[in-house]
Motif scaffolding. Structure first.
Motif, PDB file in Angstrom:
ATOM      1  N   ASP A 109      38.052  40.891  34.317  1.00  0.00           N
ATOM      2  CA  ASP A 109      39.092  40.109  33.895  1.00  0.00           C
ATOM      3  C   ASP A 109      39.589  40.616  32.605  1.00  0.00           C
ATOM      4  O   ASP A 109      38.892  40.799  31.538  1.00  0.00           O
ATOM      5  CB  ASP A 109      38.762  38.635  33.318  1.00  0.00           C
ATOM      6  CG  ASP A 109      39.644  37.635  32.876  1.00  0.00           C
ATOM      7  OD1 ASP A 109      40.661  38.394  32.793  1.00  0.00           O
ATOM      8  OD2 ASP A 109      39.510  36.370  32.844  1.00  0.00           O
ATOM      9  N   PRO A 110      40.683  41.585  32.781  1.00  0.00           N
ATOM     10  CA  PRO A 110      40.990  42.521  31.913  1.00  0.00           C
ATOM     11  C   PRO A 110      41.594  41.953  30.801  1.00  0.00           C
ATOM     12  O   PRO A 110      42.093  42.686  29.644  1.00  0.00           O
ATOM     13  CB  PRO A 110      42.016  43.749  32.744  1.00  0.00           C
ATOM     14  CG  PRO A 110      42.182  42.908  33.643  1.00  0.00           C
ATOM     15  CD  PRO A 110      41.383  41.919  34.159  1.00  0.00           C
ATOM     16  N   CYS A 111      41.975  40.873  30.633  1.00  0.00           N
ATOM     17  CA  CYS A 111      42.876  40.389  29.437  1.00  0.00           C
ATOM     18  C   CYS A 111      42.364  38.745  29.214  1.00  0.00           C
ATOM     19  O   CYS A 111      42.872  37.752  29.759  1.00  0.00           O
ATOM     20  CB  CYS A 111      44.127  40.179  29.875  1.00  0.00           C
ATOM     21  SG  CYS A 111      44.734  39.663  31.229  1.00  0.00           S
ATOM     22  N   ALA A 112      41.104  38.610  28.574  1.00  0.00           N
ATOM     23  CA  ALA A 112      40.449  37.342  28.304  1.00  0.00           C
ATOM     24  C   ALA A 112      40.234  37.240  26.867  1.00  0.00           C
ATOM     25  O   ALA A 112      39.990  38.072  26.201  1.00  0.00           O
ATOM     26  CB  ALA A 112      39.440  37.378  29.503  1.00  0.00           C
TER      27      ALA A 112
ATOM     28  N   LYS B  99      41.200  42.615  21.550  1.00  0.00           N
ATOM     29  CA  LYS B  99      40.771  43.631  20.512  1.00  0.00           C
ATOM     30  C   LYS B  99      40.414  44.832  21.358  1.00  0.00           C
ATOM     31  O   LYS B  99      40.808  45.994  20.948  1.00  0.00           O
ATOM     32  CB  LYS B  99      39.764  43.024  19.882  1.00  0.00           C
ATOM     33  CG  LYS B  99      38.930  44.292  18.614  1.00  0.00           C
ATOM     34  CD  LYS B  99      37.943  43.685  18.103  1.00  0.00           C
ATOM     35  CE  LYS B  99      37.446  44.886  17.031  1.00  0.00           C
ATOM     36  NZ  LYS B  99      36.245  44.292  16.235  1.00  0.00           N
ATOM     37  N   GLU B 100      39.754  44.676  22.659  1.00  0.00           N
ATOM     38  CA  GLU B 100      39.607  45.967  23.463  1.00  0.00           C
ATOM     39  C   GLU B 100      40.813  46.454  24.082  1.00  0.00           C
ATOM     40  O   GLU B 100      40.693  47.407  24.788  1.00  0.00           O
ATOM     41  CB  GLU B 100      38.352  45.528  24.235  1.00  0.00           C
ATOM     42  CG  GLU B 100      37.052  45.264  23.836  1.00  0.00           C
ATOM     43  CD  GLU B 100      36.128  44.310  24.686  1.00  0.00           C
ATOM     44  OE1 GLU B 100      34.857  44.740  24.470  1.00  0.00           O
ATOM     45  OE2 GLU B 100      36.454  43.440  25.245  1.00  0.00           O
ATOM     46  N   ASP B 101      41.714  45.586  24.172  1.00  0.00           N
ATOM     47  CA  ASP B 101      42.939  45.993  24.898  1.00  0.00           C
ATOM     48  C   ASP B 101      42.954  46.653  26.273  1.00  0.00           C
ATOM     49  O   ASP B 101      42.539  47.559  26.639  1.00  0.00           O
ATOM     50  CB  ASP B 101      43.808  46.977  24.153  1.00  0.00           C
ATOM     51  CG  ASP B 101      45.231  47.189  24.504  1.00  0.00           C
ATOM     52  OD1 ASP B 101      45.633  46.431  25.497  1.00  0.00           O
ATOM     53  OD2 ASP B 101      46.127  47.653  23.869  1.00  0.00           O
ATOM     54  N   GLY B 102      43.094  45.370  27.233  1.00  0.00           N
ATOM     55  CA  GLY B 102      42.918  45.859  28.687  1.00  0.00           C
ATOM     56  C   GLY B 102      43.702  46.725  29.165  1.00  0.00           C
ATOM     57  O   GLY B 102      43.632  47.575  30.172  1.00  0.00           O
TER      58      GLY B 102
END
Length: 173
Positions: free
Chosen positions: A36-39, A53-56
């Motif tokens: 899930d790249p935007c969670a 913060k990790e910015d998918g």
């Protein structure tokens, strides 16, 4: 609908909505998502996820596996659509749950000619993941679509047909 509810739905500052678990489970049964790249920790649907913060958008997804993307419904949405398409070209399935807005540039460039699209019947009631959630949830103000990028020929899309109508483009650039 009261003004407070309307502002929560239409503000791009408020992104604490998540896919209803029952709906994600239906999609996951078919596609077996790994990412899930935007969670956020509250909205994540997969064991592996990227936070804001990790910015998918800046991460590589294809080495992890099939991705489920319920992106922020903000001005960044076209970037998420483009990134989802690009990652799918590296050999994974990327499925997006997004507003069904086929009149937009991103839809014309990526979704309509390059994806399998399930236009979901009815309106989805997204889950409120805020510290102070709304007492009564209302369905979204917009139609939703489940967009599948990548080679879906090994997946049984018919398992999801009761959720809406599938559309595919015969022209794939």
């Amino acid at each position: 609908m009261d003004e407070k509810t309307r502002q929560r739905f239409f503000s791009s500052e408020d992104q604490c909505w998540s896919t209803p678990q029952w709906l994600f489970d239906r999609f996951d049964k078919v596609f077996h998502f790994k990412l899930d790249p935007c969670a956020s920790p509250k909205t994540k649907k997969c064991q592996i996820y990227f936070t804001e913060k990790e910015d998918g958008l800046e991460q590589s997804w294809h080495k992890i596996g099939n991705a489920f993307v319920n992106p922020p419904f903000s001005r960044a949405l076209p970037s998420w659509i483009q990134k989802s398409f690009e990652e799918s070209q590296k050999g994974i399935i990327v499925c997006m749950l997004i507003p069904g807005r086929p009149d937009t540039e991103a839809w014309h460039k990526y979704c309509l000619p390059r994806a399998e699209i399930l236009f979901i019947k009815g309106r989805i009631t997204f889950e409120d993941q805020r510290e102070k959630p709304m007492e009564k949830l209302n369905p979204a103000f917009f139609p939703s679509a489940f967009v599948v990028f990548g080679n879906s020929s090994n997946y049984d899309l018919k398992q999801l047909s009761d959720l809406g109508v599938w559309m595919t483009s015969k022209y794939k650039p």
